[in-house]
Write a protein that holds these residues in place. Structure first.
Motif, PDB file in Angstrom:
ATOM      1  N   ARG A 178       0.851  -1.183   0.000  1.00  0.00           N
ATOM      2  CA  ARG A 178       0.000   0.000   0.000  1.00  0.00           C
ATOM      3  C   ARG A 178       0.891   1.240   0.000  1.00  0.00           C
ATOM      4  N   ILE A 179       0.468   2.278  -0.694  1.00  0.00           N
ATOM      5  CA  ILE A 179       1.229   3.516  -0.767  1.00  0.00           C
ATOM      6  C   ILE A 179       0.919   4.319   0.491  1.00  0.00           C
ATOM      7  N   ARG A 180       1.833   4.286   1.460  1.00  0.00           N
ATOM      8  CA  ARG A 180       1.606   4.956   2.740  1.00  0.00           C
ATOM      9  C   ARG A 180       2.459   6.205   2.917  1.00  0.00           C
ATOM     10  N   GLN A 181       3.540   6.328   2.183  1.00  0.00           N
ATOM     11  CA  GLN A 181       4.413   7.481   2.313  1.00  0.00           C
ATOM     12  C   GLN A 181       5.034   7.766   0.950  1.00  0.00           C
ATOM     13  N   PRO A 182       5.597   8.965   0.757  1.00  0.00           N
ATOM     14  CA  PRO A 182       6.096   9.329  -0.570  1.00  0.00           C
ATOM     15  C   PRO A 182       7.124   8.355  -1.142  1.00  0.00           C
ATOM     16  N   SER A 183       8.003   7.797  -0.307  1.00  0.00           N
ATOM     17  CA  SER A 183       9.006   6.866  -0.824  1.00  0.00           C
ATOM     18  C   SER A 183       8.354   5.618  -1.408  1.00  0.00           C
ATOM     19  N   ASP A 184       7.220   5.176  -0.855  1.00  0.00           N
ATOM     20  CA  ASP A 184       6.502   4.034  -1.430  1.00  0.00           C
ATOM     21  C   ASP A 184       6.054   4.357  -2.854  1.00  0.00           C
ATOM     22  N   PHE A 185       5.568   5.573  -3.040  1.00  0.00           N
ATOM     23  CA  PHE A 185       5.120   5.992  -4.370  1.00  0.00           C
ATOM     24  C   PHE A 185       6.288   6.006  -5.360  1.00  0.00           C
ATOM     25  N   VAL A 186       7.423   6.570  -4.947  1.00  0.00           N
ATOM     26  CA  VAL A 186       8.592   6.619  -5.829  1.00  0.00           C
ATOM     27  C   VAL A 186       9.079   5.203  -6.144  1.00  0.00           C
ATOM     28  N   LEU A 187       9.096   4.320  -5.154  1.00  0.00           N
ATOM     29  CA  LEU A 187       9.542   2.942  -5.372  1.00  0.00           C
ATOM     30  C   LEU A 187       8.673   2.234  -6.406  1.00  0.00           C
ATOM     31  N   TRP A 188       7.368   2.429  -6.347  1.00  0.00           N
ATOM     32  CA  TRP A 188       6.498   1.763  -7.317  1.00  0.00           C
ATOM     33  C   TRP A 188       6.650   2.356  -8.712  1.00  0.00           C
ATOM     34  N   ILE A 189       6.867   3.659  -8.804  1.00  0.00           N
ATOM     35  CA  ILE A 189       7.137   4.246 -10.121  1.00  0.00           C
ATOM     36  C   ILE A 189       8.409   3.633 -10.704  1.00  0.00           C
ATOM     37  N   LEU A 190       9.445   3.502  -9.884  1.00  0.00           N
ATOM     38  CA  LEU A 190      10.694   2.897 -10.357  1.00  0.00           C
ATOM     39  C   LEU A 190      10.510   1.419 -10.686  1.00  0.00           C
ATOM     40  N   PHE A 191       9.698   0.736  -9.914  1.00  0.00           N
ATOM     41  CA  PHE A 191       9.487  -0.699 -10.161  1.00  0.00           C
ATOM     42  C   PHE A 191       8.887  -0.936 -11.542  1.00  0.00           C
ATOM     43  N   VAL A 192       7.894  -0.124 -11.935  1.00  0.00           N
ATOM     44  CA  VAL A 192       7.230  -0.366 -13.219  1.00  0.00           C
ATOM     45  C   VAL A 192       8.007   0.231 -14.391  1.00  0.00           C
ATOM     46  N   THR A 193       8.743   1.322 -14.168  1.00  0.00           N
ATOM     47  CA  THR A 193       9.414   1.982 -15.292  1.00  0.00           C
ATOM     48  C   THR A 193      10.864   1.560 -15.488  1.00  0.00           C
ATOM     49  N   VAL A 194      11.509   1.057 -14.430  1.00  0.00           N
ATOM     50  CA  VAL A 194      12.943   0.750 -14.528  1.00  0.00           C
ATOM     51  C   VAL A 194      13.236  -0.707 -14.178  1.00  0.00           C
ATOM     52  N   VAL A 195      12.793  -1.144 -13.007  1.00  0.00           N
ATOM     53  CA  VAL A 195      13.210  -2.447 -12.503  1.00  0.00           C
ATOM     54  C   VAL A 195      12.672  -3.582 -13.362  1.00  0.00           C
ATOM     55  N   THR A 196      11.367  -3.599 -13.590  1.00  0.00           N
ATOM     56  CA  THR A 196      10.796  -4.674 -14.406  1.00  0.00           C
ATOM     57  C   THR A 196      11.388  -4.693 -15.820  1.00  0.00           C
ATOM     58  N   PRO A 197      11.456  -3.555 -16.545  1.00  0.00           N
ATOM     59  CA  PRO A 197      12.096  -3.602 -17.867  1.00  0.00           C
ATOM     60  C   PRO A 197      13.566  -4.028 -17.824  1.00  0.00           C
ATOM     61  N   SER A 198      14.316  -3.591 -16.804  1.00  0.00           N
ATOM     62  CA  SER A 198      15.736  -3.952 -16.742  1.00  0.00           C
ATOM     63  C   SER A 198      15.931  -5.426 -16.425  1.00  0.00           C
ATOM     64  N   LEU A 199      14.935  -6.052 -15.827  1.00  0.00           N
ATOM     65  CA  LEU A 199      15.008  -7.487 -15.573  1.00  0.00           C
ATOM     66  C   LEU A 199      14.630  -8.306 -16.801  1.00  0.00           C
ATOM     67  N   VAL A 200      13.507  -7.978 -17.444  1.00  0.00           N
ATOM     68  CA  VAL A 200      12.962  -8.878 -18.467  1.00  0.00           C
ATOM     69  C   VAL A 200      13.402  -8.538 -19.884  1.00  0.00           C
ATOM     70  N   VAL A 201      13.517  -7.247 -20.233  1.00  0.00           N
ATOM     71  CA  VAL A 201      13.805  -6.884 -21.622  1.00  0.00           C
ATOM     72  C   VAL A 201      15.155  -7.419 -22.092  1.00  0.00           C
ATOM     73  N   PRO A 202      16.251  -7.350 -21.294  1.00  0.00           N
ATOM     74  CA  PRO A 202      17.518  -7.911 -21.790  1.00  0.00           C
ATOM     75  C   PRO A 202      17.479  -9.407 -22.063  1.00  0.00           C
ATOM     76  N   GLN A 203      16.462 -10.106 -21.569  1.00  0.00           N
ATOM     77  CA  GLN A 203      16.387 -11.552 -21.805  1.00  0.00           C
ATOM     78  C   GLN A 203      15.993 -11.861 -23.252  1.00  0.00           C
ATOM     79  N   TYR A 204      15.248 -10.952 -23.908  1.00  0.00           N
ATOM     80  CA  TYR A 204      14.856 -11.212 -25.298  1.00  0.00           C
ATOM     81  C   TYR A 204      15.304 -10.113 -26.264  1.00  0.00           C
ATOM     82  N   ALA A 205      15.898  -9.051 -25.782  1.00  0.00           N
ATOM     83  CA  ALA A 205      16.546  -8.075 -26.673  1.00  0.00           C
ATOM     84  C   ALA A 205      17.972  -8.554 -26.912  1.00  0.00           C
ATOM     85  N   ASP A 206      18.341  -8.731 -28.165  1.00  0.00           N
ATOM     86  CA  ASP A 206      19.635  -9.347 -28.492  1.00  0.00           C
ATOM     87  C   ASP A 206      20.751  -8.315 -28.364  1.00  0.00           C
ATOM     88  N   ILE A 207      21.061  -7.993 -27.107  1.00  0.00           N
ATOM     89  CA  ILE A 207      22.108  -7.012 -26.810  1.00  0.00           C
ATOM     90  C   ILE A 207      23.235  -7.674 -26.028  1.00  0.00           C
TER      91      ILE A 207
END
Length: 473
Positions: free
Chosen positions: A90-119
């Motif tokens: 649950r988003i209870r404080q500002p850092s929780d909000f920032v963490l979830w923004i980073l999770f969807v915009t940075v962390v998830t793509p940085s985990l999964v995209v390199p697995q099928y992007a031929d880089i």
């Protein structure tokens, strides 16, 4: 002299009643399952868009698809699930909000995209995923154990705060008119490259003041005006903040500046529905945006919305992370010798790392392939650099929570929305000044705790920025 005060609230006995009068209870398993179902949908959509929409069209930019190694991909999805399990439910404080923004915009793509992007190779992609997951788990833990003090600027009256906002806004638009020009002409979201190139040339010619003022206004002050107007039902302020984004977009080509208008409106609706939203609502919003972009492009027979709302916003951070690792894997690391460590480090290159990656990865030396803490940290100090930027991120989250502790969460979330999304494409060091986090922290520390709802004027003698003994979360 005005001073910064830190207030340490005294410990209170545990109560079955949580913040805001809600019964404190453990997260229910069904709610966790909703996060995993939405996360699975998000991962599938990213995979589909890269394989069927991005790779066939942008193969000339070395954006090539490869079938992921099934065992490696399974391990990466397990890492992603572990990180999602550790995230605040649950988003209870500002850092929780920032963490979830980073999770969807940075962390998830940085985990999964390199697995099928031929880089990177399959083994290097798995190693990168393990580092990203481990480092972000440390960031989550670091944010959770942060200090409980409140950071306030004492002795500033609310009239002084809003007067400063008005003066800075006027200064920004006057300076823009004298340098980059002031125009309300809107261009298509897919036609901004020439504008951005001209704006970069203008900043180079006129100095960095223009860039700092534009980021302050577009990332922090205008969102603040819209938030204040929406929650207090002062529609003139909403109009001023929204219309104020248009000349910034027209001069800079920053799509996020224009898109922040509907984003803040949707954020206000989210907090109107629930004062402390559940985390799955953010994932649901991201999935809805991707589906809407795909449907719109299917109806219009185009790729515009998929390119803007899926490729650029969610896939590109994962590609950039892998590209920085690929380019600097066997090269001497930059060690921030082109930036704040310039006086102390012998920088071995003629270009900054972002342009080096753009030249190697995309074949375009003029392209700035800027990356988040995972890519930027690696190009500067290898995986040790990722850890360094993660530590700075934790300290930044502590400062954010301390400065916003007296504010309603819906207000601090609106102020932090644009800098948090922008953090997907820049280093933590750059984001502090260039993308507005430092401005947001100072501004939140000065803002009053009242005056954010209809009927609260916030203009009285008790509205000065004095320490608040009850924390209104």
């Amino acid at each position: 002299m005005r001073a910064i005060e830190t207030y340490h609230p005294s410990p209170r006995p545990r109560s079955p009643v949580g913040r805001g009068g809600e019964l404190a209870r453990r997260p229910q398993p069904g709610r966790r399952w909703s996060i995993f179902v939405l996360l699975a949908g998000y991962v599938v959509l990213l995979h589909h868009v890269y394989q069927h929409e991005v790779a066939p069209l942008f193969e000339y930019l070395n954006l090539v698809y490869r079938a992921p190694d099934p065992w490696n991909y399974g391990l990466v999805l397990g890492m992603l699930g572990l990180v999602a399990l550790a995230m605040p439910q649950r988003i209870r404080q500002p850092s929780d909000f920032v963490l979830w923004i980073l999770f969807v915009t940075v962390v998830t793509p940085s985990l999964v995209v390199p697995q099928y992007a031929d880089i990177l190779s399959a083994a290097a992609s798995l190693e990168l995923a393990a580092v990203v997951a481990a480092v972000f788990l440390l960031v989550i833990w670091g944010a959770r154990i942060g200090p409980s003090w409140t950071l306030r600027v004492r002795g500033v009256h609310v009239l002084d705060v809003w007067s400063i906002v008005v003066v800075l806004s006027l200064l920004t638009y006057v300076y823009m008119a004298a340098t980059a020009g002031l125009s309300f002409r809107l261009v298509g979201l897919g036609d901004v490259w020439e504008i951005r190139s001209a704006y970069r040339d203008q900043v180079s010619a006129s100095g960095p003041v223009l860039g700092y003022l534009v980021r302050l206004q577009g990332n922090v002050l205008n969102p603040l005006l819209m938030a204040r107007g929406l929650y207090a039902r002062r529609w003139t302020m909403v109009l001023l903040g929204g219309v104020g984004q248009i000349p910034i977009f027209a001069a800079t080509g920053f799509k996020l500046t224009l898109l922040s208008i509907p984003a803040i409106l949707l954020l206000a609706l989210l907090f109107r529905w629930r004062a402390r939203p559940r985390a799955w609502t953010i994932l649901a919003g991201v999935v809805a945006v991707i589906v809407a972009a795909l449907v719109a492009d299917a109806l219009l027979d185009s790729l515009l919305y998929t390119q803007v709302f899926v490729n650029r916003m969610f896939l590109a951070p994962g590609v950039a992370t892998a590209a920085h690792v690929m380019v600097f894997e066997d090269l001497p690391k930059a060690r921030w010798g082109y930036s704040f460590l310039r006086p102390f480090v012998d920088y071995p290159y003629d270009q900054v790392p972002d342009h080096m990656v753009g030249a190697v990865m995309f074949g375009r030396p003029e392209t700035s392939a800027n990356a988040s803490l995972f890519g930027d940290g690696y190009s500067n100090l290898g995986y040790g650099g990722v850890l360094v930027e993660a530590v700075v991120l934790v300290l930044l989250l502590w400062a954010i929570d301390g400065a916003a502790r007296h504010l309603p969460l819906r207000v601090s979330a609106a102020i932090l929305l644009v800098p948090s999304i922008a953090l997907a494409n820049v280093s933590v060091f750059t984001s502090i000044l260039s993308n507005g986090f430092a401005y947001a922290i100072v501004l939140m520390a000065c803002l009053p705790a009242v005056g954010w709802t209809r009927g609260e004027s916030g203009w009285g003698r008790h509205a000065a920025s004095t320490p608040v003994r009850s924390v209104p979360y």
